[in-house]
Design a protein around this motif. Structure first.
Motif, PDB file in Angstrom:
ATOM      1  N   ARG A 280      19.485  15.043  84.528  1.00 24.02           N
ATOM      2  CA  ARG A 280      20.100  14.175  83.525  1.00 24.02           C
ATOM      3  C   ARG A 280      19.494  12.770  83.571  1.00 24.02           C
ATOM      4  N   LEU A 281      19.362  12.219  84.767  1.00 26.33           N
ATOM      5  CA  LEU A 281      18.870  10.855  84.908  1.00 26.33           C
ATOM      6  C   LEU A 281      17.357  10.767  84.716  1.00 26.33           C
ATOM      7  N   ALA A 282      16.634  11.816  85.102  1.00 24.67           N
ATOM      8  CA  ALA A 282      15.180  11.817  84.888  1.00 24.67           C
ATOM      9  C   ALA A 282      14.862  11.771  83.404  1.00 24.67           C
ATOM     10  N   ASP A 283      15.608  12.516  82.613  1.00 20.82           N
ATOM     11  CA  ASP A 283      15.411  12.473  81.161  1.00 20.82           C
ATOM     12  C   ASP A 283      15.712  11.082  80.616  1.00 20.82           C
ATOM     13  N   LEU A 284      16.733  10.443  81.189  1.00 18.73           N
ATOM     14  CA  LEU A 284      17.141   9.123  80.704  1.00 18.73           C
ATOM     15  C   LEU A 284      16.040   8.086  80.911  1.00 18.73           C
ATOM     16  N   VAL A 285      15.391   8.115  82.061  1.00 21.97           N
ATOM     17  CA  VAL A 285      14.418   7.066  82.379  1.00 21.97           C
ATOM     18  C   VAL A 285      12.998   7.427  81.972  1.00 21.97           C
ATOM     19  N   ALA A 286      12.820   8.613  81.398  1.00 23.07           N
ATOM     20  CA  ALA A 286      11.464   9.055  81.051  1.00 23.07           C
ATOM     21  C   ALA A 286      10.983   8.513  79.712  1.00 23.07           C
ATOM     22  N   GLY A 287      11.896   8.140  78.828  1.00 24.47           N
ATOM     23  CA  GLY A 287      11.509   7.761  77.480  1.00 24.47           C
ATOM     24  C   GLY A 287      11.757   6.311  77.166  1.00 24.47           C
ATOM     25  N   PRO A 288      12.000   6.002  75.897  1.00 15.09           N
ATOM     26  CA  PRO A 288      12.173   4.612  75.464  1.00 15.09           C
ATOM     27  C   PRO A 288      13.454   3.971  75.991  1.00 15.09           C
ATOM     28  N   THR A 289      14.380   4.766  76.524  1.00 16.54           N
ATOM     29  CA  THR A 289      15.623   4.199  77.059  1.00 16.54           C
ATOM     30  C   THR A 289      15.441   3.635  78.461  1.00 16.54           C
ATOM     31  N   ARG A 290      14.251   3.760  79.027  1.00 12.57           N
ATOM     32  CA  ARG A 290      14.043   3.411  80.427  1.00 12.57           C
ATOM     33  C   ARG A 290      14.414   1.971  80.746  1.00 12.57           C
ATOM     34  N   GLN A 291      14.053   1.041  79.890  1.00 14.26           N
ATOM     35  CA  GLN A 291      14.296  -0.362  80.180  1.00 14.26           C
ATOM     36  C   GLN A 291      15.791  -0.655  80.299  1.00 14.26           C
ATOM     37  N   GLY A 292      16.601   0.072  79.540  1.00 11.57           N
ATOM     38  CA  GLY A 292      18.051  -0.155  79.606  1.00 11.57           C
ATOM     39  C   GLY A 292      18.744   0.639  80.682  1.00 11.57           C
ATOM     40  N   ALA A 293      17.987   1.442  81.435  1.00 13.21           N
ATOM     41  CA  ALA A 293      18.580   2.336  82.429  1.00 13.21           C
ATOM     42  C   ALA A 293      18.313   1.873  83.851  1.00 13.21           C
ATOM     43  N   ILE A 294      18.058   0.578  84.034  1.00 18.55           N
ATOM     44  CA  ILE A 294      17.737   0.053  85.362  1.00 18.55           C
ATOM     45  C   ILE A 294      18.812   0.441  86.381  1.00 18.55           C
ATOM     46  N   ALA A 295      20.070   0.265  86.010  1.00 20.08           N
ATOM     47  CA  ALA A 295      21.160   0.491  86.965  1.00 20.08           C
ATOM     48  C   ALA A 295      21.237   1.936  87.428  1.00 20.08           C
ATOM     49  N   ALA A 296      20.684   2.869  86.633  1.00 21.89           N
ATOM     50  CA  ALA A 296      20.757   4.290  86.992  1.00 21.89           C
ATOM     51  C   ALA A 296      19.629   4.722  87.914  1.00 21.89           C
ATOM     52  N   LEU A 297      18.616   3.885  88.106  1.00 17.58           N
ATOM     53  CA  LEU A 297      17.469   4.291  88.914  1.00 17.58           C
ATOM     54  C   LEU A 297      17.836   4.625  90.363  1.00 17.58           C
TER      55      LEU A 297
END
Length: 328
Positions: A108-125
């Motif tokens: 779930r999280l790999a998909d989130l940070v793989a695309g254009p949403t990555r910059q907004g997903a810092i906290a999930a890294l």
């Protein structure tokens, strides 16, 4: 359409609730988001309402309330704007991680940070890093750990640097090198940040200490784990607290001393999740599922689910038995 001033006020409320959450002020985040959600729903501000739902979803994820988290993220995932979708996915990923569904959290999280949403997903890294390591897939975590470390170096906040070091310790290839990194992370946690993140670092360090070959590894592990357990219990983060208890048993501890916190857990109310407790208290005074749902922003079906989960914990079989219980 609501006046511009009111719309700005609701947006500020949304940002404030998110900030309270990130700073570990969970009670303030819950209060602010719940009130903002009611106002947004009353005034037809769907975008703000959906955003605030993701704040509450994050709290539900921390508490392990799966039904609540799913309900609060459903609209964001289907029709939400980008920030809300990112927060919704992150909440579900954190829920999976807390419940031990590491493969699911990783995907779930790999998909989130793989695309254009990555910059907004810092906290999930950091969640992705932990999920990858626990799935025995550390190679999938290195990029996320490096990216988070670079971001933490830019923001120069102790709490961010602490979490970055936690990720580094998790990925340490030398079995003996992680301890010093964990120690430095905890020093930085003491300078600021959230009790939840500090407790997560203590849990992971306690696990590392128990598995290490240090002479006093198990004793040191128990000290870290007890500190983590106290924080998780105070925050209502039951899945994380359960992980600590399991680790304490593995560290050779068969039971805990009888203190005030232990006695409180024996009370009926302490057997329930915070959401279950709210639902049961309202049901005990005679409210219907629909009426309870209207107060708590839940569907009647979700209210029924919470009651179904609560009954066996309370030792009752039906709604009519609730009024006789002490739920204070």
């Amino acid at each position: 359409m609501a006046p511009a001033g009111r719309g700005c006020g609701r947006r500020r409320r949304g940002r404030r609730s998110r900030t309270d959450l990130l700073l570990g002020r969970h009670r303030d985040a819950l209060t602010g988001a719940t009130e903002g959600l009611r106002i947004a729903a009353d005034t037809g501000q769907r975008r703000i309402r959906v955003y605030l739902e993701t704040v509450l979803a994050q709290l539900a994820a921390i508490q392990g309330d799966e039904a609540r988290c799913a309900e609060l993220t459903e609209e964001a995932l289907v029709r939400g704007v980008l920030p809300s979708r990112v927060h919704a996915v992150a909440a579900r990923g954190l829920l999976d991680l807390g419940l031990g569904r590491y493969e699911s959290a990783l995907e779930r999280l790999a998909d989130l940070v793989a695309g254009p949403t990555r910059q907004g997903a810092i906290a999930a890294l950091p969640d992705l890093v932990e999920a990858a390591v626990r799935s025995d897939r550390p190679e999938r975590a290195r990029d996320a750990a490096d990216w988070y470390a670079a971001w933490a170096a830019q923001v120069r906040q102790p709490w961010a640097e602490a979490i970055a070091l936690r990720c580094t310790a998790l990925l340490a290839s030398d079995a003996d090198s992680g301890g010093g990194v964990f120690e430095r992370a905890l020093e930085l946690h003491r300078e600021g940040g959230t009790p939840f993140e500090r407790a997560r670092t203590e849990l992971l360090y306690g696990e590392w200490l128990r598995r290490s070959r240090r002479r006093n590894g198990r004793n040191d592990a128990r000290a870290r784990l007890h500190s983590a357990l106290e924080a998780f219990e105070r925050l209502g983060a039951e899945p994380w607290a359960a992980r600590v208890r399991t680790e304490l048993r593995a560290a050779g501890e068969s039971g805990r001393g009888r203190g005030a916190d232990d006695q409180a857990r024996d009370d009926l109310a302490a057997r329930l999740t915070p959401q279950e407790l709210q639902v049961v208290r309202l049901a005990a005074v005679g409210l219907s599922n629909r009426e309870i749902g209207a107060q708590l922003f839940l569907s009647p079906r979700t209210v029924g689910y919470h009651l179904y989960k609560a009954y066996p914990k309370l030792g009752v079989a039906a709604r009519g038995e609730l009024p006789r219980l002490d739920l204070s």
